[in-house]
Structure formats: structure tokens, C-alpha cells
Design an enzyme around this catalytic site. Structure first.
Site, PDB file in Angstrom:
ATOM      1  N   ASP A 255      -9.087  -0.252  -7.673  1.00 17.37           N
ATOM      2  CA  ASP A 255      -7.869   0.515  -8.288  1.00 17.37           C
ATOM      3  C   ASP A 255      -7.816   0.520  -9.690  1.00 17.37           C
ATOM      4  O   ASP A 255      -6.999   1.311 -10.242  1.00 17.37           O
ATOM      5  CB  ASP A 255      -6.547  -0.367  -7.488  1.00 17.37           C
ATOM      6  CG  ASP A 255      -6.588  -1.973  -7.697  1.00 17.37           C
ATOM      7  OD1 ASP A 255      -7.327  -2.276  -8.378  1.00 17.37           O
ATOM      8  OD2 ASP A 255      -5.754  -2.476  -6.761  1.00 17.37           O
TER       9      ASP A 255
ATOM     10  N   THR B 151      -0.043  -7.327  -9.720  1.00 14.92           N
ATOM     11  CA  THR B 151      -0.175  -8.903  -9.546  1.00 14.92           C
ATOM     12  C   THR B 151      -1.164  -9.345 -10.287  1.00 14.92           C
ATOM     13  O   THR B 151      -1.072 -10.786 -10.951  1.00 14.92           O
ATOM     14  CB  THR B 151      -0.874  -8.722  -8.062  1.00 14.92           C
ATOM     15  OG1 THR B 151       0.062  -8.402  -7.092  1.00 14.92           O
ATOM     16  CG2 THR B 151      -1.202 -10.082  -7.572  1.00 14.92           C
TER      17      THR B 151
ATOM     18  N   GLY C 228       0.877  -1.160  -0.142  1.00 15.07           N
ATOM     19  CA  GLY C 228      -0.049  -0.009  -0.022  1.00 15.07           C
ATOM     20  C   GLY C 228       0.783   1.386  -0.174  1.00 15.07           C
ATOM     21  O   GLY C 228       1.941   1.082   0.397  1.00 15.07           O
ATOM     22  N   ARG C 229       0.166   2.254  -0.218  1.00 17.05           N
ATOM     23  CA  ARG C 229       0.890   3.552  -0.403  1.00 17.05           C
ATOM     24  C   ARG C 229      -0.031   4.919  -0.066  1.00 17.05           C
ATOM     25  O   ARG C 229      -1.232   4.743  -0.665  1.00 17.05           O
ATOM     26  CB  ARG C 229       1.882   3.928  -1.609  1.00 17.05           C
ATOM     27  CG  ARG C 229       1.183   3.811  -3.026  1.00 17.05           C
ATOM     28  CD  ARG C 229       1.154   2.620  -3.568  1.00 17.05           C
ATOM     29  NE  ARG C 229       0.579   2.553  -4.787  1.00 17.05           N
ATOM     30  CZ  ARG C 229       1.233   2.975  -5.967  1.00 17.05           C
ATOM     31  NH1 ARG C 229       2.436   3.389  -5.965  1.00 17.05           N
ATOM     32  NH2 ARG C 229       0.460   3.194  -7.199  1.00 17.05           N
TER      33      ARG C 229
ATOM     34  N   ALA D 264     -10.376  -5.373  -5.643  1.00 22.31           N
ATOM     35  CA  ALA D 264     -11.579  -5.546  -5.758  1.00 22.31           C
ATOM     36  C   ALA D 264     -12.120  -6.671  -4.919  1.00 22.31           C
ATOM     37  O   ALA D 264     -11.217  -7.366  -4.583  1.00 22.31           O
ATOM     38  CB  ALA D 264     -12.196  -5.820  -7.320  1.00 22.31           C
TER      39      ALA D 264
END
Length: 466
Positions: free
Chosen positions: A232, A255, A14-15, A79
Site C-alpha cells: 500500500d 497506522t 479496507g475500501r 506488507a
């Protein structure tokens, strides 16, 4: 200059970043990065470490505040996964990962009961065993499901923790295979047919909607939270500086590899169903016609296996090894179900090859070139299917995300697909997250205007088919 905070949660990291929008470009500063992994519970369930994720997000927001007060904050994530809340809006379920194998039986049984046509005609969503529809069918006997008051997908689960507001954003809701893609509303008839509790589904909101303000977190209190395109990939596509949407496709490479086009209307024809294409909703009333192709997960899982044997390999090292093994031509199907769950990926690839009568890879370089070339072949197949279903002729592919930095894969994709490949932005998800916030705040007049700023904010490489 207008500042916004973007929280982007991926399946392994994550960021949290600050996006500064000027009249010339959008500048990104990543204030905080963190890694997280799926964990196995004592009963074998595969879960997300939700406490770790939320704590790291809060650390990131605090770091962003050191750069000044933002106009707003928005969250995007992967999702289909969800949490269940009680009547006091408290999380009462474990947060399962879509890689949990609990869904396989539910998937097969529901398809046999309802048929693919009924499910696809309204939802337009690709059939994947881990879609929220099948996760919920698999969870019917869980006490948390029986007791739940509401269901929230990952971005809105975090929004609820921050603001106390319960609502679901449509781009992520569309991935559940429980939303009517034409009306952008829940498909309640399908929910009933699947035997699910219709009352747990919340009101829906569109990208750009104001959620509320952060409450109960000290110095963070008062920050306005708005909805971005919270899936995303929806944010990533919002961040693509298209020149001509009618001739351009994209691959959001991480991914997963999300291969598709942006459209104004969904396509749910028999051809689209036969190709197993998905129609996910996007920002500014768009539709993303695409297909989920297994992506860098294959190589990351190989790295994890090798790491457990005290062999640490970076992606650049593996790509370098692959470039010295270009004469190794064995291909696998990246979407074979055996590759979806974690663990012992090199052995699974070898077993697949032996079953198919294919020469199996032996060295790190052979494994890597096998995976990269197989991904490029899968991209070619998917682009061809999309062209057939939509009657479009693709001449350019934008490769976004972290995978766009793998030049060998970019060239293999250009060669396989026979079209120009343009890279970037690497941070397309952050750019798209910020773009939707800027549109909501009136800082930019349209998504296209925001995309024009994004085009000036990064350097793209081009790869031509050899």
C-alpha cells in the site's frame, strides 16, 4: 472515460473504489468501506480475520460493478504478512498479524547467527522484528509451514483466491527482507542461510502485470485482475504528484508513518545500515528509501483503551484537546518496542515516561499532544538521516493518507523539520493503485503523466514552519 476497481486493505480498515480516468483528472468513488481488527486466538496468537476481509472485498467489488464494467481490478495491502497454501492452492495456515509477538525471539537469534551486514547488503531492508523473514523463522515448527506448497503475501493471497493464479508482486516482496533489492529477485542464498524452504517462494511479477481473471464468483467472473504496486505504501507513493523528486520527501501517515524519498537506485551503504533505512521497491522501477516510524497506531490504541472504559473519543475531539495543551512538552520514542503490540497504550506511555524521568501525560489532551509532537520529532530525525545518506536537501514534505487531515500534526511537522509541508492526496493509495492500472492498460503513457492527472484531482494545503 476509463474505469478501474481499486481494492485497498489497511491494517484497521479496507475500501473498494472505482477510479475513473479522463484526460483531465482521476475521479474516485468509494463504493464500500469496512472495518476489521486483529483477533486473539485461543493460544494467544494475534491473527487477521481473513474470512471477514475476503467477504467484505467481494461485497465491495459487487458494489463497484453497479457503476459499470471496469477495465481491470487491482489489490494493495499492508506488507510482510502472508498465508500458506497446499498443493491444491488452498489456504492451510492461519493469517498471522505482524503484531504477533512470536517473532521477537526469532529476530534476535537470526541476527546473532547471520549478522546485520549479511542480511542488509542484499535486501537493503530496515530491521523490524515482524519482517516476513523472522515470521517464517518463528513458524518453522508449525505444521502448516511444513506442509505448505507456496507462500503468498496478502494482496497475492487474495489474487489467488479470485483467479487461481499463484505469483508474487515485487514491491510487497521487497518488504519481506528476503528479496535482493538490486536484482528484484528472491535472495535464495539468504533464504538458505535462514534455513527456510526455498520451494515455497513463487515466481515474481512487476506492477502492471496481468494476473488473470476472476473465476468462480458468479457475476464477478471475467473481471481482469492486474498487479498494482501491491504494497500500500508503494501505491501511495505512486500517487504523489511530485514537482521535483530530488528535493521532496513524503510521509505516508496512517497506522504507520512511512517517511522517505523516491529514488532510481537503492542505497545499502554502511551509513544506511547504521540509520536502519529501508529500500523497498516501487512502481516504474523506482526504489523507496524510507523508514517505518510508528504512526497513528499510538493514538488509535489509546482510543481503544479509553473506549473499553466507555469513553468514546474521536480523533478531531482529541486533536482539539491537544491544541489546548501545547505547553505540555514531554516526548516519547514512538518506535520503542513496547509500543508495537496492542493493549493498554496509555499505561505503557506513562511507564515509559516514568522510566525516562519524563513528566507523564495525565489528560486526554496531554496524551494526544505528547503523541503528535513525538511523531513530528521522529519525522525530523528520519528526514535528517535520509538527507545524510542520500546527499539530498529536502525542502518539501508531502504528507499523504488519513493522517494528512490532522492539521495540528502537519504544523508540528513543518515546525520540527523546518520545511514546507504539503498535504495529500488523502486517498494517495487509491490514486496510485489506479495510476498503475491505467499505465498497464495504456490509458496513460507514463507514471509521471498519471501523477499530473492526480495533481489536478485534489486540493492540497500548505503548512510553513513558524
Amino acid at each position: 472515460m476509463a474505469n478501474f476497481i481499486a481494492v485497498d486493505l489497511g491494517a484497521t480498515s479496507g475500501r473498494v473504489a472505482v477510479g475513473s480516468v479522463t484526460s483531465e483528472k482521476i475521479e474516485l468513488e468509494i463504493a464500500h468501506r469496512f472495518s476489521h481488527e486483529i483477533v486473539e486466538d485461543t493460544d494467544g496468537s494475534i491473527l487477521w480475520d481473513w474470512k471477514l476481509i475476503t467477504s467484505q472485498v467481494l461485497i465491495g467489488i459487487q458494489k463497484c460493478l453497479e457503476r459499470g464494467l471496469p477495465i481491470s481490478l487491482a489489490i494493495d495491502s499492508w506488507a510482510v504478512d502472508y498465508g500458506l497454501l497446499d498443493s491444491q492452492n488452498q489456504l492451510i495456515s492461519r493469517v498471522h498479524s505482524y503484531r504477533d509477538p512470536r517473532t521477537f525471539k526469532a529476530f534476535e537469534e537470526l541476527l546473532a547467527e547471520l549478522g546485520k551486514e549479511r542480511i542488509y547488503q542484499e535486501t537493503g531492508i530496515q530491521f523490524l522484528n515482524f519482517n516476513t523473514l523472522y515470521q517464517l523463522v518463528a513458524a518453522k515448527s508449525d505444521e502448516s509451514y511444513k506442509a505448505a506448497s507456496k507462500l503468498l503475501l496478502i494482496p497475492d493471497l487474495l489474487n489467488a483466491e479470485l483467479t487461481g493464479v499463484i505469483s508474487t508482486e515485487v514491491t510487497n516482496a521487497s518488504t519481506t527482507q528476503l528479496l535482493d533489492v538490486k536484482t528484484r529477485k528472491w535472495d535464495y542464498p539468504l533464504i538458505d542461510l535462514a534455513g527456510l524452504r526455498s520451494e515455497i517462494f513463487t515466481e515474481l511479477h512487476e506492477p502492471g502485470a496481468e494476473i488473470g481473471v476472476i473465476k468462480g464468483f458468479g457475476a464477478l467472473d471475467g473481471i481482469k485482475v492486474v498487479a498494482t504496486a501491491s504494497h500500500d505504501t508503494a501505491s501511495a507513493v505512486a500517487g504523489i504528484p511530485f514537482e521535483d523528486r530530488d528535493t521532496e520527501a513524503y510521509i505516508s501517515s496512517g497506522t504507520w508513518s512511512l517517511v522517505g524519498i523516491e529514488s532510481d537506485v537503492p542505497v545499502t551503504s554502511h551509513q544506511a545500515l547504521a540509520a536502519n533505512l529501508t529500500n523497498e521497491l516501487g512502481a516504474a522501477n523506482t526504489v523507496r528509501i524510507l523508514k517505518n516510524v510508528t504512526g497513528m497506531w499510538l493514538l488509535e490504541e489509546c482510543r481503544r483503551t479509553w473506549r473499553s472504559a466507555s469513553e468514546e473519543w474521536t480523533i478531531p475531539q482529541l486533536v482539539d484537546e491537544a491544541s489546548r495543551n501545547l505547553d505540555f512538552l514531554s516526548l516519547i520514542d514512538p518506535d520503542d518496542p513496547r509500543f508495537r503490540t496492542p493493549g493498554e497504550m496509555p499505561a505503557r506511555i506513562v511507564t515509559y515516561c516514568l522510566e525516562k524521568g519524563i513528566t507523564p501525560p495525565r489528560t486526554k489532551g496531554e496524551f494526544t499532544i505528547c503523541i503528535l509532537r513525538s511523531l513530528a520529532a521522529a519525522y525530523k530525525k528520519t528526514i535528517a538521516e535520509i538527507q545524510t545518506v542520500t546527499n539530498k536537501k529536502i525542502t518539501t514534505i508531502h504528507i499523504l493518507g488519513g493522517g494528512s487531515q490532522v492539521s495540528l500534526l502537519n504544523q508540528l511537522t513543518a515546525d520540527a523539520c523546518g520545511v514546507r509541508v504539503k498535504t495529500g492526496p488523502v486517498e494517495s493509495t487509491l490514486f496510485g493503485n489506479i495510476a498503475v492500472q491505467a499505465l498497464s492498460a495504456g490509458v496513460v503513457p507514463s507514471l509521471q503523466a498519471a501523477r499530473s492527472l492526480i495533481a489536478k484531482s485534489f486540493i492540497s494545503e500548505e503548512f510553513m514552519p513558524s
